[in-house]
Scaffold this motif. Structure first.
Motif, PDB file in Angstrom:
ATOM      1  N   GLY A 107      19.297  -9.052 -21.902  1.00 52.72           N
ATOM      2  CA  GLY A 107      18.981  -9.237 -20.140  1.00 52.72           C
ATOM      3  C   GLY A 107      20.372  -8.135 -19.499  1.00 52.72           C
ATOM      4  N   ARG A 108      20.139  -8.731 -17.640  1.00 53.96           N
ATOM      5  CA  ARG A 108      20.502  -8.060 -16.680  1.00 53.96           C
ATOM      6  C   ARG A 108      22.065  -7.658 -17.261  1.00 53.96           C
ATOM      7  NH1 ARG A 108      17.305  -7.284 -13.271  1.00 53.96           N
ATOM      8  NH2 ARG A 108      15.535  -8.509 -13.310  1.00 53.96           N
ATOM      9  N   VAL A 121      26.544  -8.357 -20.183  1.00 52.98           N
ATOM     10  CA  VAL A 121      25.851  -8.646 -20.543  1.00 52.98           C
ATOM     11  C   VAL A 121      25.253 -10.289 -20.502  1.00 52.98           C
ATOM     12  CG1 VAL A 121      22.995  -9.117 -21.206  1.00 52.98           C
ATOM     13  CG2 VAL A 121      24.206  -6.782 -21.311  1.00 52.98           C
ATOM     14  N   ARG A 152      18.383  -4.412 -16.142  1.00 54.02           N
ATOM     15  CA  ARG A 152      17.969  -5.525 -18.043  1.00 54.02           C
ATOM     16  C   ARG A 152      18.001  -3.948 -18.946  1.00 54.02           C
ATOM     17  NH1 ARG A 152      12.837  -7.074 -20.076  1.00 54.02           N
ATOM     18  NH2 ARG A 152      13.356  -9.039 -21.459  1.00 54.02           N
ATOM     19  N   ASN A 174      12.263  -4.416 -15.350  1.00 52.78           N
ATOM     20  CA  ASN A 174      13.169  -5.874 -14.873  1.00 52.78           C
ATOM     21  C   ASN A 174      12.624  -6.769 -14.885  1.00 52.78           C
ATOM     22  OD1 ASN A 174      14.787  -3.575 -13.151  1.00 52.78           O
ATOM     23  ND2 ASN A 174      13.469  -3.553 -11.461  1.00 52.78           N
ATOM     24  N   SER A 178      15.413 -13.291 -20.791  1.00 54.87           N
ATOM     25  CA  SER A 178      16.730 -12.679 -21.322  1.00 54.87           C
ATOM     26  C   SER A 178      16.796 -13.677 -22.824  1.00 54.87           C
ATOM     27  CB  SER A 178      17.999 -13.362 -20.671  1.00 54.87           C
ATOM     28  OG  SER A 178      17.777 -13.161 -19.460  1.00 54.87           O
ATOM     29  N   ASN A 216      22.259 -15.341 -16.459  1.00 53.98           N
ATOM     30  CA  ASN A 216      23.209 -14.671 -15.976  1.00 53.98           C
ATOM     31  C   ASN A 216      24.455 -14.391 -16.529  1.00 53.98           C
ATOM     32  OD1 ASN A 216      24.893 -17.104 -15.031  1.00 53.98           O
ATOM     33  ND2 ASN A 216      22.996 -17.058 -13.348  1.00 53.98           N
TER      34      ASN A 216
END
Length: 295
Positions: A107-108, A121, A152, A174, A178, A216
């Motif tokens: 994930g980001r 993350v 990411r 990008n 996730s 997120n």
């Protein structure tokens, strides 16, 4: 010189590291209840000149690796990958039959935790070992300075409590889903894996899940899931197991389990569960883990 009793893992209390390589076993076939033979080997790939996992040399080098669940990134196998390898051991060599990458987090980056704090993350902290591999998808090296909020990444590694000790981090494009893989726990606001709050997921504390979806720093919503260990190895049969990681106490205080997986330690195990260090645990898997040795 790094001894053969060490394994590349870090300290969850900071960026200290105690690299150690597990001593390979010379015991008998698992069908006899002994150490060695065909089984499952979980740990990071070490030693660039002659790749090993938990002290066993991978007979043909790093094997072809597959993702555990559709939607996880397909990446070439590499030094630092933490893998579930099913294979046969002969002397000190391991011949893989299949290798599945364990990705606790994809994930980001949603935060750096302030000055000197851990990278996060999906809200879960990442701890670096001294030899954590940092790469782009083409295998080229990247630096810690490239790990900025919004980027990411895929994190391969081992759970310790609610944090992940990273053995390899790959900077991804990008676009893409996730993912989170680990043991479900309780929090004041619902259920979590690590410190990532789960939404739209039905599970009980202690369950081991692999999830793909969107997330997120506040929550994760799953659209694809797998329960238990079946994406990683044949969990239906009794077999030898060698697993790198940490033992953690059960919530009810009655026993211990492998941190991040919920795999219960058989009460008949012959090792002390009190050490806070990462170790390689070896014994027999049969729905619980009868640990016969730890190095």
């Amino acid at each position: 010189m790094i001894s053969r009793r060490s394994l590349l893992l870090g300290s969850a209390s900071g960026f200290l590291c105690a690299p150690f390589v597990a001593r390979a076993s010379n015991g008998g076939d698992e069908s006899e209840g002994g150490i060695g033979g065909t089984g499952v080997y979980f740990g990071p790939v070490l030693n660039a000149s002659s790749p090993t996992i938990n002290g066993r040399r991978l007979a043909s080098g790093i094997p072809a690796v597959r993702a555990a669940l559709a939607g996880q990134p397909n990446l070439a196998g590499s030094l630092g990958d933490t893998l579930f390898v099913t294979g046969a051991q002969t002397s000190n060599d391991l011949t893989p039959r299949q290798a599945v990458r364990f990705l606790p987090l994809v994930g980001r980056i949603d935060g750096l935790g302030g000055t000197g704090g851990p990278l996060r993350v999906l809200g879960t902290p990442i701890v670096f070992a001294s030899q954590t591999i940092l790469q782009a998808t083409n295998g080229s090296s990247v630096s810690r300075q490239d790990l900025v909020p919004g980027r990411r990444i895929a994190v391969s590694g081992i759970w310790r409590s609610q944090s992940v000790i990273a053995t390899r981090i790959v900077v991804l494009g990008n676009d893409g889903a996730s993912s989170i893989s680990g043991q479900v726990g309780n929090s004041g606001s619902g259920i979590v894996i690590g410190r990532t709050r789960l939404q739209n997921v039905r599970a009980r504390p202690g369950d081991f899940l692999t999830l793909v979806g969107e997330g997120n720093g506040r929550e994760f919503r799953a659209r694809n899931r797998a329960s238990g260990f079946s994406p990683y190895f044949d969990a239906s049969r009794r077999q030898f197991m060698s697993a790198a990681g940490y033992l953690a106490p059960d919530a009810d205080g009655r026993g211990y389990h492998l941190s991040g997986f919920g795999l219960p330690m058989d009460p008949a195990s012959t090792v002390s569960p009190t050490s806070r260090e990462a170790r390689v645990f070896e014994g027999i898997y049969d729905r619980s883990f009868l640990i016969q040795r730890a190095t």
